[in-house]
Design an enzyme around this catalytic site. Sequence first.
Site, PDB file in Angstrom:
ATOM      1  N   ASP A 288      -9.977  10.328   2.289  1.00 37.01           N
ATOM      2  CA  ASP A 288      -9.634   9.271   1.339  1.00 37.01           C
ATOM      3  C   ASP A 288     -10.813   8.347   1.050  1.00 37.01           C
ATOM      4  OD1 ASP A 288      -9.522   8.292   3.953  1.00 37.01           O
ATOM      5  OD2 ASP A 288      -7.376   7.963   3.937  1.00 37.01           O
TER       6      ASP A 288
ATOM      7  N   ASN B 133       2.590   2.959  11.008  1.00 35.94           N
ATOM      8  CA  ASN B 133       3.827   3.316  10.295  1.00 35.94           C
ATOM      9  C   ASN B 133       3.928   4.831  10.081  1.00 35.94           C
ATOM     10  OD1 ASN B 133       1.923   3.800   8.327  1.00 35.94           O
ATOM     11  ND2 ASN B 133       2.757   2.371   6.810  1.00 35.94           N
TER      12      ASN B 133
ATOM     13  N   HIS C   7       1.572   6.786   8.763  1.00 37.53           N
ATOM     14  CA  HIS C   7       0.846   7.364   7.629  1.00 37.53           C
ATOM     15  C   HIS C   7      -0.290   8.273   8.092  1.00 37.53           C
ATOM     16  CE1 HIS C   7      -1.973   3.611   7.417  1.00 37.53           C
ATOM     17  NE2 HIS C   7      -2.707   4.613   7.870  1.00 37.53           N
TER      18      HIS C   7
ATOM     19  N   GLU D 171       1.573   7.006   2.568  1.00 38.48           N
ATOM     20  CA  GLU D 171       2.455   6.038   3.211  1.00 38.48           C
ATOM     21  C   GLU D 171       3.879   6.614   3.283  1.00 38.48           C
ATOM     22  OE1 GLU D 171       1.229   3.561   4.618  1.00 38.48           O
ATOM     23  OE2 GLU D 171      -0.465   2.733   3.489  1.00 38.48           O
TER      24      GLU D 171
HETATM   25  C1  F6R Z   1      -8.602   7.104   7.389  1.00 37.46           C
HETATM   26  C2  F6R Z   1      -7.190   7.405   7.248  1.00 37.46           C
HETATM   27  C3  F6R Z   1      -6.124   6.577   7.883  1.00 37.46           C
HETATM   28  C4  F6R Z   1      -6.398   6.239   9.349  1.00 37.46           C
HETATM   29  C5  F6R Z   1      -5.261   5.417   9.937  1.00 37.46           C
HETATM   30  C6  F6R Z   1      -5.561   4.987  11.360  1.00 37.46           C
HETATM   31  O1  F6R Z   1      -9.392   8.055   6.693  1.00 37.46           O
HETATM   32  O2  F6R Z   1      -6.915   8.315   6.568  1.00 37.46           O
HETATM   33  O3  F6R Z   1      -4.913   7.263   7.780  1.00 37.46           O
HETATM   34  O4  F6R Z   1      -6.555   7.425  10.067  1.00 37.46           O
HETATM   35  O5  F6R Z   1      -5.029   4.287   9.152  1.00 37.46           O
HETATM   36  O6  F6R Z   1      -6.656   4.133  11.362  1.00 37.46           O
HETATM   37  P1  F6R Z   1      -7.319   3.629  12.729  1.00 37.46           P
HETATM   38  O7  F6R Z   1      -7.956   4.834  13.370  1.00 37.46           O
HETATM   39  O8  F6R Z   1      -8.343   2.626  12.296  1.00 37.46           O
HETATM   40  O9  F6R Z   1      -6.225   3.064  13.558  1.00 37.46           O
END
Ligand code: F6R
Length: 250
Positions: free
Chosen positions: A71, A140, A142, A147
Site C-alpha cells: 500500500d 481491528n 485489517h 478495513e
Molecule cells: C502496512 C500495512 C498495515 C500494517 C498494520 C500494522 O503496509 O499494510 O496493514 O501492517 O497497520 O501496522 P504496525 O505493524 O505498525 O502495527
Amino acid sequence: MAGNINLVVCDDAAAVAREAARRFAGEICARPGAVIGLATGSTPEATYAELARMHREEGLSFAGVSTFNLDEYLGLDGTHEQSYRYFMHDRLFRHVDVQPWNTFVLNGKAANAHLECQAFEQKILALGGVDIWLLGIGGNGHIAFNEPGSSVDSRTRVVNLTPDTIAANSDGRFFKDAAEVPRCALSAGIGTIREARKVVLLATGSSKAGAIAAAVEGDFTTDCPASLLQDHPDCTFIVDRDAASGLKSA
Ligand code: F6R
C-alpha cells in the site's frame, strides 16, 4: 482453529523477526528470481533489519528479486518521509542489492490513482504472481489498508482509512498528528493478497491479541479482514507470546 492457518508462536518480537527473515531468505535462495510481497509499519522493521544483516554477513542476494508493497498513502510522493516508498528505501532497499527498478510501490502521486492500481495488478501478473507476501495486522484485523467490510475478492484500489487506523498511525511512531495523516490510500485488495502462493503474517504485542484470536479462531468474516486468510492453502502467522495471548489453542 477455524481454518488452515499455521501458527508459529515465538518467545518475543526478536524471535518473530528471525523466523520471518529465515523464511523469506529460504524463498530467495530457492528461487533467486523470487517475487516477494512486503509490508510497512512497525512490525516488519526488525525482519528487514535481519534480512539486511543476512545480505551483509551471509551473502543473501536480492539481485534477481522483485518486490511489491501492499500500500501507499494517496497524495504522498516517494520523497515524503512518511511515504511507504521512503520507508522501504530506508528500512530495506538501500541496505541490500535489490535493483530499484524491480521494487514496485504504488505511486501515491499518480495522475490517475485508479490506473495506477490497475497497472500494479498487471505487473504482478506479468511477473507470474507473488511467491510469498509478508503482512502485518491492524488492531481491528485489517490487512494492508483493507478495513473491516472489505470484500474477500477486493482488488488493488483507492480506499478510505478508518478513524482507528488514522489514530494508530499518528501515535508518534510515524505521523505526529492525526491531521497530517492522509485520509485515503492505494491498497492491494484481499483478493490480490490471497493470490500469493504463500502468505506470512507477523504480529507482536498484546494490542494485536484480539485481532489474532479473531483471525485464527473466529469466523471467516469481512468483520475481521485477516480471517479471510483462513482458507488460504499456505498461510502462516508468526506471532510473539503477547500477540498469542487471546488464543484458546496457543
Ligand atoms: C502496512 C500495512 C498495515 C500494517 C498494520 C500494522 O503496509 O499494510 O496493514 O501492517 O497497520 O501496522 P504496525 O505493524 O505498525 O502495527
